[in-house]
Design an enzyme around this catalytic site. Structure first.
Site, PDB file in Angstrom:
ATOM      1  N   GLU A 219       1.141  -0.693  -0.135  1.00 33.68           N
ATOM      2  CA  GLU A 219       0.084  -0.104  -0.106  1.00 33.68           C
ATOM      3  C   GLU A 219       1.314   0.888   0.233  1.00 33.68           C
ATOM      4  OE1 GLU A 219      -3.541  -0.061   2.686  1.00 33.68           O
ATOM      5  OE2 GLU A 219      -2.484   1.882   3.500  1.00 33.68           O
TER       6      GLU A 219
ATOM      7  N   HIS B 128      -8.345   2.669  -3.825  1.00 34.45           N
ATOM      8  CA  HIS B 128      -9.268   3.301  -2.818  1.00 34.45           C
ATOM      9  C   HIS B 128     -10.086   4.678  -2.686  1.00 34.45           C
ATOM     10  CE1 HIS B 128      -5.592   1.990   0.483  1.00 34.45           C
ATOM     11  NE2 HIS B 128      -5.722   1.085  -0.489  1.00 34.45           N
TER      12      HIS B 128
ATOM     13  N   ALA C  59     -19.989   2.227   4.141  1.00 27.39           N
ATOM     14  CA  ALA C  59     -19.063   1.570   2.983  1.00 27.39           C
ATOM     15  C   ALA C  59     -19.980   0.358   2.545  1.00 27.39           C
ATOM     16  CB  ALA C  59     -17.844   0.530   3.117  1.00 27.39           C
TER      17      ALA C  59
ATOM     18  N   LYS D 153     -21.711  -6.553   4.363  1.00 30.27           N
ATOM     19  CA  LYS D 153     -20.780  -5.432   2.829  1.00 30.27           C
ATOM     20  C   LYS D 153     -19.726  -6.617   2.123  1.00 30.27           C
ATOM     21  CE  LYS D 153     -17.018  -3.166   5.685  1.00 30.27           C
ATOM     22  NZ  LYS D 153     -16.079  -2.355   6.113  1.00 30.27           N
TER      23      LYS D 153
ATOM     24  N   GLN E 226      -7.154  -3.952   8.776  1.00 28.95           N
ATOM     25  CA  GLN E 226      -6.792  -3.255   9.682  1.00 28.95           C
ATOM     26  C   GLN E 226      -4.914  -3.910  10.289  1.00 28.95           C
ATOM     27  OE1 GLN E 226      -5.589   0.264  10.526  1.00 28.95           O
ATOM     28  NE2 GLN E 226      -7.425   0.849  10.923  1.00 28.95           N
TER      29      GLN E 226
HETATM   30  P1  FAD Z   1     -17.991   0.431   7.733  1.00 29.88           P
HETATM   31  O1  FAD Z   1     -18.247  -0.314   6.815  1.00 29.88           O
HETATM   32  O2  FAD Z   1     -19.220   1.580   6.887  1.00 29.88           O
HETATM   33  O3  FAD Z   1     -18.190   0.598   9.254  1.00 29.88           O
HETATM   34  C1  FAD Z   1     -17.852   2.043   9.520  1.00 29.88           C
HETATM   35  C2  FAD Z   1     -18.848   1.886  11.393  1.00 29.88           C
HETATM   36  O4  FAD Z   1     -19.662   1.143  11.062  1.00 29.88           O
HETATM   37  C3  FAD Z   1     -18.428   0.298  11.951  1.00 29.88           C
HETATM   38  O5  FAD Z   1     -18.141   0.708  13.241  1.00 29.88           O
HETATM   39  C4  FAD Z   1     -19.280  -1.213  11.240  1.00 29.88           C
HETATM   40  O6  FAD Z   1     -19.417  -1.297  11.679  1.00 29.88           O
HETATM   41  C5  FAD Z   1     -20.505   0.437  11.731  1.00 29.88           C
HETATM   42  N1  FAD Z   1     -21.372   0.016  10.641  1.00 29.88           N
HETATM   43  C6  FAD Z   1     -21.490  -0.460   8.840  1.00 29.88           C
HETATM   44  N2  FAD Z   1     -22.797  -1.067   8.650  1.00 29.88           N
HETATM   45  C7  FAD Z   1     -23.269  -0.745   9.661  1.00 29.88           C
HETATM   46  C8  FAD Z   1     -25.207  -0.318   9.355  1.00 29.88           C
HETATM   47  N3  FAD Z   1     -25.353  -1.097   8.940  1.00 29.88           N
HETATM   48  N4  FAD Z   1     -25.594  -0.743  11.108  1.00 29.88           N
HETATM   49  C9  FAD Z   1     -24.916   0.551  12.427  1.00 29.88           C
HETATM   50  N5  FAD Z   1     -23.224   0.421  12.415  1.00 29.88           N
HETATM   51  C10 FAD Z   1     -22.960   0.160  10.377  1.00 29.88           C
HETATM   52  N6  FAD Z   1      -9.891   5.991   5.254  1.00 29.88           N
HETATM   53  C11 FAD Z   1      -9.391   6.759   3.976  1.00 29.88           C
HETATM   54  O7  FAD Z   1      -9.531   7.446   3.857  1.00 29.88           O
HETATM   55  N7  FAD Z   1      -8.713   6.630   3.090  1.00 29.88           N
HETATM   56  C12 FAD Z   1      -8.377   5.484   2.824  1.00 29.88           C
HETATM   57  O8  FAD Z   1      -7.573   5.587   1.221  1.00 29.88           O
HETATM   58  C13 FAD Z   1      -8.504   3.908   3.796  1.00 29.88           C
HETATM   59  N8  FAD Z   1      -8.043   2.905   3.272  1.00 29.88           N
HETATM   60  C14 FAD Z   1      -8.427   1.994   3.968  1.00 29.88           C
HETATM   61  C15 FAD Z   1      -7.750   0.824   3.978  1.00 29.88           C
HETATM   62  C16 FAD Z   1      -7.522  -0.159   4.983  1.00 29.88           C
HETATM   63  C17 FAD Z   1      -6.799  -1.796   4.483  1.00 29.88           C
HETATM   64  C18 FAD Z   1      -8.279  -0.155   5.883  1.00 29.88           C
HETATM   65  C19 FAD Z   1      -8.200  -1.069   7.493  1.00 29.88           C
HETATM   66  C20 FAD Z   1      -8.656   0.794   6.235  1.00 29.88           C
HETATM   67  C21 FAD Z   1      -8.671   2.200   5.297  1.00 29.88           C
HETATM   68  N9  FAD Z   1      -9.155   3.361   5.601  1.00 29.88           N
HETATM   69  C22 FAD Z   1      -8.745   4.263   4.899  1.00 29.88           C
HETATM   70  C23 FAD Z   1     -10.084   3.961   7.484  1.00 29.88           C
HETATM   71  C24 FAD Z   1     -11.315   3.055   6.841  1.00 29.88           C
HETATM   72  O9  FAD Z   1     -11.814   4.401   6.637  1.00 29.88           O
HETATM   73  C25 FAD Z   1     -12.325   3.929   8.687  1.00 29.88           C
HETATM   74  O10 FAD Z   1     -10.944   2.803   9.581  1.00 29.88           O
HETATM   75  C26 FAD Z   1     -13.723   4.316   9.137  1.00 29.88           C
HETATM   76  O11 FAD Z   1     -13.448   4.426   9.624  1.00 29.88           O
HETATM   77  C27 FAD Z   1     -14.141   2.839   8.635  1.00 29.88           C
HETATM   78  O12 FAD Z   1     -14.443   2.305   7.324  1.00 29.88           O
HETATM   79  P2  FAD Z   1     -15.054   1.229   6.623  1.00 29.88           P
HETATM   80  O13 FAD Z   1     -15.141   1.181   5.078  1.00 29.88           O
HETATM   81  O14 FAD Z   1     -14.613   0.115   7.141  1.00 29.88           O
HETATM   82  O15 FAD Z   1     -16.947   1.474   7.254  1.00 29.88           O
END
Ligand code: FAD
Length: 284
Positions: free
Chosen positions: A16, A76, A122, A162, A173
């Site tokens: 990455e 991303h 997401a 997802k 993570q």
């Molecule tokens: P989600 O999957 O939407 O989850 C977010 C939170 O909401 C979680 O607590 C989940 O349990 C909860 N949730 C999900 N769906 C629901 C639902 N239907 N009802 C209630 N709660 C729900 N960030 C950046 O800005 N740019 C990047 O390039 C980037 N790259 C990353 C790469 C990796 C491999 C990882 C692990 C993280 C990365 N991040 C990046 C960080 C990421 O954006 C954050 O961790 C963010 O807070 C959560 O993103 P997510 O896509 O997992 O969100």
């Protein structure tokens, strides 16, 4: 090529990178890529700052340069604050430059607040991409649970959503204790999450950076890792070498236990990536 195809063939090894800050010379990233391309990457992913900013324009450009080296790239894409038409625009841009793989994310909620867009989670972005383009979709996952999650059970239920919406590969993570990864894998299996899961490994390069990262993402710092940071915090070369050894040890254990893939958070440091690659490439 869509990266999901890779997992049936081998233990995937990917890297990455992030676009350089607008204040840094843009060439630094191209030097990094030049070195990473010799480390047999199965793919290289490029981060994207969710809170906006000029260097976001670089994400797709860098992903396209990676492709021009004959290496698969993953762009991303965090959806926080984006409208459907913003996403349409980004999907058509990616299609135009030939990038077929997206890491679909929500993004961190900015402390200073933000204007909500059309996607809350997401999973909604994943569903939208699945319906509006022919992309391979990766999603993020959290061996120790996401910091906002009410419980590990809720976190796994949301992760399952997802996958059901169309993510066909997951990247974790960072974590510093492999046992968190193994129990997370078991929870995934129990929940019927059967897609490949790559372990995200971040080699420590300096104490402050790791303390900031782990407090942001909630990663537990094991005793032996803390002792290492304590001992070498004022000796950057020793800290770097100890960090490489620690990450290598994690990777050897993960590969021995049959992990689907390793995703190395390079922090744009090709020296560290090379040392780790050299130590483990015969195991992959
Ligand atoms: P989600 O999957 O939407 O989850 C977010 C939170 O909401 C979680 O607590 C989940 O349990 C909860 N949730 C999900 N769906 C629901 C639902 N239907 N009802 C209630 N709660 C729900 N960030 C950046 O800005 N740019 C990047 O390039 C980037 N790259 C990353 C790469 C990796 C491999 C990882 C692990 C993280 C990365 N991040 C990046 C960080 C990421 O954006 C954050 O961790 C963010 O807070 C959560 O993103 P997510 O896509 O997992 O969100």
């Amino acid at each position: 090529m869509k990266i999901a195809e890779l997992f049936s063939r081998k233990t995937v090894f990917s890297y990455e990178v992030f676009p350089p800050k607008p204040s840094s010379p843009v060439d630094t990233i191209y030097n990094t890529l030049n070195e990473l391309k010799d480390l047999s990457p199965d793919f290289i992913s490029v981060t994207y700052g969710a809170s906006g900013g000029k260097n976001n324009q670089e994400t797709f450009k860098i992903a396209s340069v990676i492709k021009s080296y004959g290496i698969e790239s993953v762009a991303h894409l965090p959806c926080i604050g984006l409208t459907k038409s913003d996403v349409d625009e980004k999907l058509s841009e990616l299609k135009k430059i030939g990038v077929e793989n997206i890491l679909a994310l929500r993004g961190d909620i900015p402390q200073e607040g933000y204007v909500p867009g059309d996607f809350k989670y997401a999973s909604e972005l994943i569903e939208y991409i699945r319906e509006h383009g022919d992309f391979d979709i990766t999603a993020a996952c959290y061996p120790e649970g996401h910091t906002e999650s009410a419980s590990k059970v809720a976190d796994i239920q949301n992760l399952k959503k997802k996958v059901d919406c169309g993510a066909n590969h997951l990247i974790t993570q960072l974590f510093f204790d492999n046992d968190y990864f193994y129990s997370f894998k078991e929870r995934c299996e129990l929940a019927g999450i059967n897609v490949p899961i790559e372990a995200g490994i971040m080699p420590v390069t300096n104490k402050k950076q790791i303390e900031r990262m782990s407090s942001l993402c909630g990663a537990t710092v094991p005793k032996k890792f803390a002792a290492m940071m304590e001992k070498y915090e004022n000796n950057p070369t020793a800290m770097r070498d100890a960090g490489i050894a620690y990450a290598t040890d994690q990777i050897v254990d993960l590969i021995s236990q049959g992990v689907d893939g390793i995703h190395l958070y390079t922090m744009n440091n090709p020296y560290i990536a090379r040392k780790i690659y050299e130590a483990v490439h015969n195991l992959i």
